[in-house]
Design a protein around this motif. Sequence first.
Motif, PDB file in Angstrom:
ATOM      1  N   GLU A   1     -22.072  -3.323  10.317  1.00  0.00           N
ATOM      2  CA  GLU A   1     -22.236  -3.701   8.914  1.00  0.00           C
ATOM      3  C   GLU A   1     -21.227  -4.761   8.512  1.00  0.00           C
ATOM      4  OE1 GLU A   1     -22.249  -0.630   5.882  1.00  0.00           O
ATOM      5  OE2 GLU A   1     -23.782   0.398   7.051  1.00  0.00           O
ATOM      6  N   ASN A   2     -20.001  -4.514   8.952  1.00  0.00           N
ATOM      7  CA  ASN A   2     -18.938  -5.465   8.653  1.00  0.00           C
ATOM      8  C   ASN A   2     -19.243  -6.840   9.207  1.00  0.00           C
ATOM      9  OD1 ASN A   2     -16.975  -4.587   7.026  1.00  0.00           O
ATOM     10  ND2 ASN A   2     -15.769  -3.571   8.623  1.00  0.00           N
TER      11      ASN A   2
ATOM     12  N   ALA B   1     -21.869  -8.476   7.260  1.00  0.00           N
ATOM     13  CA  ALA B   1     -21.287  -8.976   6.018  1.00  0.00           C
ATOM     14  C   ALA B   1     -20.528 -10.262   6.297  1.00  0.00           C
ATOM     15  CB  ALA B   1     -20.360  -7.927   5.419  1.00  0.00           C
TER      16      ALA B   1
ATOM     17  N   LYS C   1     -11.033 -26.832  23.898  1.00  0.00           N
ATOM     18  CA  LYS C   1      -9.687 -26.265  23.724  1.00  0.00           C
ATOM     19  C   LYS C   1      -9.766 -24.824  23.248  1.00  0.00           C
ATOM     20  CE  LYS C   1      -6.414 -29.979  22.705  1.00  0.00           C
ATOM     21  NZ  LYS C   1      -5.953 -30.770  21.570  1.00  0.00           N
ATOM     22  N   ARG C   2     -10.704 -24.588  22.325  1.00  0.00           N
ATOM     23  CA  ARG C   2     -10.846 -23.227  21.804  1.00  0.00           C
ATOM     24  C   ARG C   2     -11.310 -22.279  22.908  1.00  0.00           C
ATOM     25  NH1 ARG C   2     -11.987 -22.807  15.504  1.00  0.00           N
ATOM     26  NH2 ARG C   2     -10.258 -24.166  15.017  1.00  0.00           N
TER      27      ARG C   2
ATOM     28  N   TYR D   1      -8.399 -21.383  24.949  1.00  0.00           N
ATOM     29  CA  TYR D   1      -7.531 -20.393  24.304  1.00  0.00           C
ATOM     30  C   TYR D   1      -8.165 -19.012  24.294  1.00  0.00           C
ATOM     31  CZ  TYR D   1      -3.612 -23.016  22.382  1.00  0.00           C
ATOM     32  OH  TYR D   1      -2.443 -23.703  22.221  1.00  0.00           O
TER      33      TYR D   1
ATOM     34  N   PHE E   1     -10.867 -18.166  22.406  1.00  0.00           N
ATOM     35  CA  PHE E   1     -11.407 -17.781  21.100  1.00  0.00           C
ATOM     36  C   PHE E   1     -12.922 -17.725  21.187  1.00  0.00           C
ATOM     37  CE2 PHE E   1      -7.677 -20.382  19.300  1.00  0.00           C
ATOM     38  CZ  PHE E   1      -6.815 -19.353  19.577  1.00  0.00           C
TER      39      PHE E   1
ATOM     40  N   GLN F   1      -5.377 -30.503   6.089  1.00  0.00           N
ATOM     41  CA  GLN F   1      -5.747 -29.364   6.932  1.00  0.00           C
ATOM     42  C   GLN F   1      -4.721 -29.074   8.027  1.00  0.00           C
ATOM     43  OE1 GLN F   1      -8.726 -27.572   6.625  1.00  0.00           O
ATOM     44  NE2 GLN F   1      -9.110 -28.721   4.760  1.00  0.00           N
TER      45      GLN F   1
ATOM     46  N   ARG G   1      -0.393 -28.140   4.398  1.00  0.00           N
ATOM     47  CA  ARG G   1      -0.530 -26.694   4.309  1.00  0.00           C
ATOM     48  C   ARG G   1       0.398 -26.116   3.244  1.00  0.00           C
ATOM     49  NH1 ARG G   1      -2.397 -23.743   8.338  1.00  0.00           N
ATOM     50  NH2 ARG G   1      -4.229 -24.643   9.288  1.00  0.00           N
TER      51      ARG G   1
ATOM     52  N   TYR H   1      -0.887 -26.419  -0.316  1.00  0.00           N
ATOM     53  CA  TYR H   1      -1.858 -25.384  -0.686  1.00  0.00           C
ATOM     54  C   TYR H   1      -1.150 -24.063  -0.993  1.00  0.00           C
ATOM     55  CZ  TYR H   1      -5.921 -28.239   0.362  1.00  0.00           C
ATOM     56  OH  TYR H   1      -6.871 -29.214   0.330  1.00  0.00           O
ATOM     57  N   ALA H   2      -0.122 -23.759  -0.203  1.00  0.00           N
ATOM     58  CA  ALA H   2       0.616 -22.510  -0.440  1.00  0.00           C
ATOM     59  C   ALA H   2       1.347 -22.565  -1.782  1.00  0.00           C
ATOM     60  CB  ALA H   2       1.598 -22.250   0.693  1.00  0.00           C
TER      61      ALA H   2
ATOM     62  N   GLY I   1      -1.218 -21.949  -4.360  1.00  0.00           N
ATOM     63  CA  GLY I   1      -1.763 -20.592  -4.306  1.00  0.00           C
ATOM     64  C   GLY I   1      -0.782 -19.573  -4.842  1.00  0.00           C
ATOM     65  N   ASN I   2       0.476 -19.695  -4.484  1.00  0.00           N
ATOM     66  CA  ASN I   2       1.498 -18.756  -4.954  1.00  0.00           C
ATOM     67  C   ASN I   2       2.891 -19.361  -4.740  1.00  0.00           C
ATOM     68  OD1 ASN I   2       3.259 -16.691  -5.483  1.00  0.00           O
ATOM     69  ND2 ASN I   2       2.094 -15.141  -4.373  1.00  0.00           N
TER      70      ASN I   2
ATOM     71  N   ALA J   1       5.719 -16.956  -3.438  1.00  0.00           N
ATOM     72  CA  ALA J   1       5.591 -16.582  -2.030  1.00  0.00           C
ATOM     73  C   ALA J   1       5.914 -17.779  -1.142  1.00  0.00           C
ATOM     74  CB  ALA J   1       4.190 -16.066  -1.736  1.00  0.00           C
TER      75      ALA J   1
ATOM     76  N   GLU K   1      -6.787 -24.439  -4.209  1.00  0.00           N
ATOM     77  CA  GLU K   1      -8.099 -24.653  -3.605  1.00  0.00           C
ATOM     78  C   GLU K   1      -8.604 -26.057  -3.876  1.00  0.00           C
ATOM     79  OE1 GLU K   1     -11.071 -21.002  -3.333  1.00  0.00           O
ATOM     80  OE2 GLU K   1     -10.181 -21.180  -5.317  1.00  0.00           O
TER      81      GLU K   1
ATOM     82  N   GLY L   1     -22.058  -5.546   1.844  1.00  0.00           N
ATOM     83  CA  GLY L   1     -21.646  -5.167   3.189  1.00  0.00           C
ATOM     84  C   GLY L   1     -20.784  -3.923   3.281  1.00  0.00           C
TER      85      GLY L   1
ATOM     86  N   ARG M   1       3.318 -10.906  -5.629  1.00  0.00           N
ATOM     87  CA  ARG M   1       4.045 -12.005  -6.236  1.00  0.00           C
ATOM     88  C   ARG M   1       4.809 -12.828  -5.207  1.00  0.00           C
ATOM     89  NH1 ARG M   1       8.638 -12.088 -10.787  1.00  0.00           N
ATOM     90  NH2 ARG M   1       8.992 -14.331 -10.683  1.00  0.00           N
ATOM     91  N   TYR M   2       5.512 -12.152  -4.299  1.00  0.00           N
ATOM     92  CA  TYR M   2       6.387 -12.889  -3.391  1.00  0.00           C
ATOM     93  C   TYR M   2       5.895 -12.911  -1.952  1.00  0.00           C
ATOM     94  CZ  TYR M   2       9.959 -12.956  -7.024  1.00  0.00           C
ATOM     95  OH  TYR M   2      10.650 -13.185  -8.177  1.00  0.00           O
ATOM     96  N   GLY M   3       4.831 -12.152  -1.670  1.00  0.00           N
ATOM     97  CA  GLY M   3       4.444 -12.029  -0.269  1.00  0.00           C
ATOM     98  C   GLY M   3       3.262 -12.886   0.136  1.00  0.00           C
TER      99      GLY M   3
ATOM    100  N   VAL N   1      -0.259 -15.452  -0.380  1.00  0.00           N
ATOM    101  CA  VAL N   1      -1.080 -16.396  -1.114  1.00  0.00           C
ATOM    102  C   VAL N   1      -2.472 -15.771  -1.091  1.00  0.00           C
ATOM    103  CG1 VAL N   1      -1.926 -18.752  -1.256  1.00  0.00           C
ATOM    104  CG2 VAL N   1       0.338 -18.303  -0.307  1.00  0.00           C
TER     105      VAL N   1
ATOM    106  N   LEU O   1      -5.335 -16.245  -2.377  1.00  0.00           N
ATOM    107  CA  LEU O   1      -6.547 -17.039  -2.204  1.00  0.00           C
ATOM    108  C   LEU O   1      -6.751 -17.447  -0.754  1.00  0.00           C
ATOM    109  CD1 LEU O   1      -6.410 -19.629  -5.103  1.00  0.00           C
ATOM    110  CD2 LEU O   1      -8.119 -17.882  -4.752  1.00  0.00           C
ATOM    111  N   ASP O   2      -5.667 -17.452   0.005  1.00  0.00           N
ATOM    112  CA  ASP O   2      -5.762 -17.916   1.385  1.00  0.00           C
ATOM    113  C   ASP O   2      -6.125 -16.774   2.311  1.00  0.00           C
ATOM    114  OD1 ASP O   2      -5.413 -20.579   1.071  1.00  0.00           O
ATOM    115  OD2 ASP O   2      -3.276 -20.593   1.504  1.00  0.00           O
TER     116      ASP O   2
ATOM    117  N   LEU P   1       2.274 -18.984   7.501  1.00  0.00           N
ATOM    118  CA  LEU P   1       2.958 -19.782   6.466  1.00  0.00           C
ATOM    119  C   LEU P   1       4.443 -20.017   6.718  1.00  0.00           C
ATOM    120  CD1 LEU P   1       2.872 -21.273   3.787  1.00  0.00           C
ATOM    121  CD2 LEU P   1       3.132 -19.101   2.619  1.00  0.00           C
TER     122      LEU P   1
ATOM    123  N   LEU Q   1       5.052 -22.400  10.133  1.00  0.00           N
ATOM    124  CA  LEU Q   1       4.279 -23.634  10.364  1.00  0.00           C
ATOM    125  C   LEU Q   1       5.048 -24.639  11.208  1.00  0.00           C
ATOM    126  CD1 LEU Q   1       2.485 -24.287   6.954  1.00  0.00           C
ATOM    127  CD2 LEU Q   1       1.454 -23.707   9.144  1.00  0.00           C
TER     128      LEU Q   1
ATOM    129  N   ASN R   1      -4.792 -24.178  17.018  1.00  0.00           N
ATOM    130  CA  ASN R   1      -5.117 -23.164  18.025  1.00  0.00           C
ATOM    131  C   ASN R   1      -3.985 -22.152  18.184  1.00  0.00           C
ATOM    132  OD1 ASN R   1      -7.681 -24.156  18.615  1.00  0.00           O
ATOM    133  ND2 ASN R   1      -6.799 -25.731  19.931  1.00  0.00           N
TER     134      ASN R   1
END
Lengths: 384, 510
Positions: free
Chosen positions: A4-5, A8, A194-195, A198, A200, A251, A257, A260-261, A264-265, A268, A332, B17, B347-349, B351, B353-354, B362, B365, B377
């Motif tokens: 199911e997972n 989904a 490459k993947r 690895y 994957f 990306q 990166r 984006y972080a 996002g927060n 953090a 985002e 699901g 709050r501190y740990g 993101v 949305l990611d 993170l 990196l 990869n």
Amino acid sequence: MGTENKRAGIKGAFLNNIRKYTMLIALVGIWVIFTFLTEGIFISPRNLSNLFLQTVAVGIIAVGMTLVIVTRNIDLSVGSIAAFTGAVGAFLQVKLGWPAHSAILVALFSGLLIGVWHGFWIGYRLVPAFIVTLASMMIFRGAVMGITKGATIAPLSDMFKAIGQNYVAPNISMFIGITTVVAYIIFELTRRSKRVKYGFTVTPIFLELVKIILISAAVSAFFMILVHNRGIPYAVLLLMFLTLLFHFIAQNTVFGRQLYAIGGNPDAAALSGVNIKKRIMALYMVFGVLTAAAGIVLTARLNAATTSAGQGMELDVIAASVIGGTSLMGGEGTILGAVIGALIMASLDNGMSLMNTDITYQYVIKGLILLLAVWVDIATRKKS
Amino acid sequence: MSEYVLEMQGIHKEFPGVKALDDVTFSVKKAEIHALVGENGAGKSTLMKVLSAVYPFGTYRGNILIDGEEKKFKSTRDSEQAGVAIIYQELALVRELSITENICLGSEIASAGIIDWNESFLKAQAALKQVGLNVNPTFPVSYLGVGEQQLVAIAKALSKEAKILILDEPTAALSGEESEKLLNIIKNLKEKGVTCIYITHRLKEVFDIADRITILRDGKTIATHEKKDLDEKKLIALMVGRELVNVYPRRSHTPNGVLFEIKNWTVFDPDINKTIADVNLTLRKGEILGIAGLVGAGRTELVMSLFHTWGRISSGKVYLEGKEVSLKDAKDAIAAGISLASEDRKRYGLVLLDDIKKNISLASLEKISTINVVNVNEEIKGAEQYVAQLKIKTPSIEQKTVNLSGGNQQKVVLGKWLMTKPKILILDEPTRGIDVGAKSEIYNIINDLVEQGVGVIVISSELQEVLGICDRILVMHEGHFTGEMNFQDATQEKIMYYATGGTGEYGHGK
């Protein structure tokens, strides 16, 4: 539970992809509608080439604006700064008789300095970006008037103009097109191998090939259209290059990166070792140069620096970014999406002009489309 | 009339699901305290959201009866009018508004749209009295501590004449003393005829206050029992579906050599007038050092100040493996091998949305990059390694962390810090709000790290946790350490003695 997972997961991936391609589908839809309404004029190579050229200035800025919005910031000053940097270039070249390349370099450098100024106030002094860039919007509109003394600076030298008006010769364009497609195919295949190396799980080779063929076909069609009409405009080549470069930066680099972080927060991100101040400074510096590049393209295409150049441009740029899926809440947004957003905005302008739509309705329709696009985005996001 | 004030019958609720609730039956008697327990993801919160109509009628199957009468709530307002009030884990108060405004929010006393402030104050005062909170109702909520805010939220619910009060982990962020106060208030409310549904991970509280207990597991009702028919061991067995041998897997460590030292560390934050005064701390290699204390003792502030994310003025020295290091920010600390998993993972740990992959990579990196280009990869490899090692339950590493349960989120945070390959791992409340099964998994991970020579500092408000896993325990009170002991000599009473400000040798006079 396990299957199911998994199901989904596949369904989720499908929904996610649909969402990713919504705006692309919308763009194609808009093109089909305009093609019918203009009895085919819209889809002619000549018009499409023109359309791509019209997209460039907004497109280049939208690429950077996306990253700025991703970090929960904004830039309202891009119209003024594009006009200012363009005017700096034109002034040096026309009034002082500098060679075009030196004039352009200084213009780009002035964009960098403006970026430092923004980065300082936003990153280090923590003044909201909205206010800092609103101030710059006024400051640099004033500066444009100062440089141009209220008059138009024209005409530019052939070399300067070329950036906005000339085309790469058709045979070289053809060569660039073929190289691009081949490079793309090699890139996809090496990534896959490459993947595999690895260990994957990878998408089935059949689906992978379908994807490669579809994208290659679309890219080839794009180049064919341009080759049919005098070749690739220099400006379009620039936009393509910057789009790929910033897509990669967003990306695949530590810098991208971390942006984006931060969006996002921020808490953090800071605790994970991201130096937010430095990153915001670097972002606005890069963005200043991008905006200056757009300003030069804009000036070159008009063959003049005017006091009103780039007015209202910030709204087109933000609209392009948001239509392309960038969230004003931060964290985002994609570069490719922003360029598609810019293409949608330019297509609306172009199509409605071809149809001689009253300017009143042009604004109303653009406004409604922006609203609709964001609503569709929010609605589909909720479901997935 | 039925003896049950609330009956939920055959509740089914599905998310794309996932079957979140599968034929759940849940009945609550009038004026009882009914504990709802289960592991994270068992469906407790979902069930309560169905009841309070966060998921309105039509989005689930099954019946809800209040006082024997079938209800079809279309909005949270409907459920409130029927007397159902929910107090969330994350407090739903507006911090900038006054206590009065918060209590009256949504049910303002007004005529023709104009608020009658005098009546509002009276109402707020009466409500505060019911929960035994003696503060000026004109103060902004942000002036209050978390515990007091919790009480304001309850007062607000009572002022709306709630018959059924749902408390979702109300004590998760409270100190022992505050928790006790809250539990007493809940007992008082019961005597006044208020029915309470109490959700918690703290089993001690369940046995302290509950009359009956319902256990959920994997979206199904496992059983409802009178408290007297259960003990802690039986309850845990029902929750996890297996006998837990020992929640705290004690392993013997052989610490050797000083790894990390903090000397004369002093920090001051003028904004909240709080001080960490002249603190000394030594961490040995391969040791779990616990820092116990009450909420607000300054433990979080101490470790945050090492990362320069708390406090403005600091002095003192930090030594790593005998050498003095100067850490200007989190980046320096991580580069030196010190990682801090914060108490507040949202709050501190993370993101949120990611996805899992991006969250895990993170803080590393730069490690997986050449000339600032991330090797995607390597990133996937790292993420998959930690998802497997930490047993994070997820269909893929591309799952957004916002969709994970609390325990899995915490494991993602741990994965992020493990990927930095720390020499020193500081864990602030590492198991807050997560279920028993995930807890013991996290303890095992900590033990594995220590065996590899990592030094671990665990800050915890759960005495049993500190006693159960740490080799050595420091106790903090109001910004400085008041006691130190090896785990063999430690007892709950002894830690409490120092945590409440006791000095000198425990048990040798006062």
